[in-house]
Design a protein around this motif. Structure first.
Motif, PDB file in Angstrom:
ATOM      1  N   GLU A 134       3.285  18.190 -16.437  1.00  0.00           N
ATOM      2  CA  GLU A 134       2.842  18.187 -17.838  1.00  0.00           C
ATOM      3  C   GLU A 134       1.827  19.277 -18.092  1.00  0.00           C
ATOM      4  O   GLU A 134       1.815  19.910 -19.174  1.00  0.00           O
ATOM      5  N   ASP A 135       0.933  19.516 -17.130  1.00  0.00           N
ATOM      6  CA  ASP A 135      -0.092  20.549 -17.276  1.00  0.00           C
ATOM      7  C   ASP A 135       0.548  21.939 -17.369  1.00  0.00           C
ATOM      8  O   ASP A 135       0.034  22.838 -18.043  1.00  0.00           O
ATOM      9  N   ALA A 188       0.941  11.832  -9.893  1.00  0.00           N
ATOM     10  CA  ALA A 188       0.230  13.104  -9.763  1.00  0.00           C
ATOM     11  C   ALA A 188       1.179  14.274  -9.999  1.00  0.00           C
ATOM     12  O   ALA A 188       0.821  15.268 -10.664  1.00  0.00           O
ATOM     13  N   ARG A 189       2.408  14.173  -9.487  1.00  0.00           N
ATOM     14  CA  ARG A 189       3.401  15.234  -9.706  1.00  0.00           C
ATOM     15  C   ARG A 189       3.764  15.331 -11.178  1.00  0.00           C
ATOM     16  O   ARG A 189       3.934  16.452 -11.710  1.00  0.00           O
ATOM     17  N   GLN A 234       0.828  -1.211   0.000  1.00  0.00           N
ATOM     18  CA  GLN A 234       0.000   0.000   0.000  1.00  0.00           C
ATOM     19  C   GLN A 234       0.860   1.258   0.000  1.00  0.00           C
ATOM     20  O   GLN A 234       0.537   2.239  -0.678  1.00  0.00           O
ATOM     21  N   ALA A 235       1.958   1.227   0.757  1.00  0.00           N
ATOM     22  CA  ALA A 235       2.858   2.374   0.795  1.00  0.00           C
ATOM     23  C   ALA A 235       3.493   2.601  -0.565  1.00  0.00           C
ATOM     24  O   ALA A 235       3.634   3.751  -1.026  1.00  0.00           O
ATOM     25  N   ALA A 236       3.885   1.502  -1.239  1.00  0.00           N
ATOM     26  CA  ALA A 236       4.487   1.621  -2.573  1.00  0.00           C
ATOM     27  C   ALA A 236       3.470   2.156  -3.571  1.00  0.00           C
ATOM     28  O   ALA A 236       3.797   3.012  -4.410  1.00  0.00           O
ATOM     29  N   GLU A 237       2.235   1.675  -3.484  1.00  0.00           N
ATOM     30  CA  GLU A 237       1.186   2.157  -4.398  1.00  0.00           C
ATOM     31  C   GLU A 237       0.892   3.631  -4.158  1.00  0.00           C
ATOM     32  O   GLU A 237       0.666   4.392  -5.111  1.00  0.00           O
ATOM     33  N   ALA A 238       0.892   4.041  -2.894  1.00  0.00           N
ATOM     34  CA  ALA A 238       0.644   5.445  -2.574  1.00  0.00           C
ATOM     35  C   ALA A 238       1.768   6.316  -3.108  1.00  0.00           C
ATOM     36  O   ALA A 238       1.529   7.421  -3.621  1.00  0.00           O
ATOM     37  N   ARG A 239       3.012   5.817  -3.013  1.00  0.00           N
ATOM     38  CA  ARG A 239       4.161   6.561  -3.521  1.00  0.00           C
ATOM     39  C   ARG A 239       4.096   6.700  -5.033  1.00  0.00           C
ATOM     40  O   ARG A 239       4.376   7.773  -5.588  1.00  0.00           O
ATOM     41  N   ILE A 240       3.700   5.624  -5.708  1.00  0.00           N
ATOM     42  CA  ILE A 240       3.566   5.669  -7.166  1.00  0.00           C
ATOM     43  C   ILE A 240       2.482   6.659  -7.574  1.00  0.00           C
ATOM     44  O   ILE A 240       2.654   7.446  -8.516  1.00  0.00           O
ATOM     45  N   ALA A 241       1.361   6.621  -6.862  1.00  0.00           N
ATOM     46  CA  ALA A 241       0.266   7.535  -7.169  1.00  0.00           C
ATOM     47  C   ALA A 241       0.703   8.986  -6.981  1.00  0.00           C
ATOM     48  O   ALA A 241       0.349   9.876  -7.775  1.00  0.00           O
ATOM     49  N   GLU A 242       1.493   9.228  -5.937  1.00  0.00           N
ATOM     50  CA  GLU A 242       1.998  10.584  -5.672  1.00  0.00           C
ATOM     51  C   GLU A 242       2.921  11.053  -6.794  1.00  0.00           C
ATOM     52  O   GLU A 242       2.823  12.200  -7.262  1.00  0.00           O
ATOM     53  N   LEU A 243       3.815  10.184  -7.249  1.00  0.00           N
ATOM     54  CA  LEU A 243       4.737  10.531  -8.324  1.00  0.00           C
ATOM     55  C   LEU A 243       3.989  10.772  -9.628  1.00  0.00           C
ATOM     56  O   LEU A 243       4.334  11.698 -10.397  1.00  0.00           O
TER      57      LEU A 243
END
Length: 224
Positions: free
Chosen positions: A222-223, A216-217, A205-214
């Motif tokens: 890109e925006d 999003a950044r 879960q921590a790894a998935e949260a870290r991936i999601a954070e990256l």
């Protein structure tokens, strides 16, 4: 023919518990649970390896007082199944090959004295002790291996990050004492620390949260 009760064979009882409440600190209980769970996971594909802990081991038939209860132990060459207690004479005289005690000042005399002597007598190949609080054992993690009936210290290696590692030839694993004082099993072949199911879920879960954070950044960049 009349048979008196005194002529009937006496049924010897081997209790599954001593009737005393378990008085373990949170740390001791957590490490005991960790040891048994991760070793069961590690050997889950072996049908000839029995892993247990805080279970009565009776080592002399007909003498219920010849009993000992390690915090965690591993026996090779016996069937993997649930047991209420472990009676060596019912297991082809197989004794534990590996024993771990979560030790403290209150259990020091037993862990360093009586239990150590019994484990040597039973031929337990490796006997490890871990003192979570560091009350008396220095270093907190120590291993012994049996040589001609006597226990000798296992050699320890200090890694660059300050972790102390002791190899268990019996298990094919390393027991590692982290700089924080925590202890963990480490698989040198897979190159990873052994985790409980709960720890694996938390790590994922921590790894998935870290991936999601990256991600999003990256989208935010890109925006821009």
């Amino acid at each position: 023919m009349t048979i008196s009760y005194s002529q009937l064979p006496t049924q010897i009882e081997y209790p599954d518990e001593d009737g005393k409440p378990m008085a373990e600190s949170d740390q001791a209980r957590n490490y005991l649970t960790y040891a048994v769970e991760v070793l069961r996971i590690y050997f889950q594909n072996r049908t000839d390896v029995y892993v247990s802990g805080n279970l009565f081991i009776y080592y002399e038939e007909g003498n219920p007082s010849s009993v000992i209860s390690p915090d965690a132990f591993v026996v090779f060459g016996v069937e993997k199944r649930e047991r209420r207690s472990y009676k060596t004479w019912e297991e082809e005289d197989k004794n534990p090959d590996f024993v771990l005690e979560i030790t403290s000042k209150s259990t020091r005399s037993q862990d360093q004295g009586a239990k150590k002597g019994i484990y040597a007598f039973l031929g337990v190949g490796e006997y490890f002790q871990y003192d979570p609080t560091g009350d008396y054992l220095n270093p907190r993690l120590q291993g012994l291996h049996l040589v001609e009936g006597n226990y000798l210290p296992c050699s320890a290696t200090v890694l660059p990050d300050g972790t102390t590692s002791i190899s268990s030839e019996v298990l094919g694993l390393e027991l590692r004492l982290l700089p924080s004082g925590e202890w963990r099993f480490y698989d040198p072949v897979a190159g990873k620390t052994l985790l409980t199911h709960q720890e694996e879920v938390a790590a994922r879960q921590a790894a998935e949260a870290r991936i999601a954070e990256l991600e999003a950044r990256l989208r935010a960049l890109e925006d821009r």
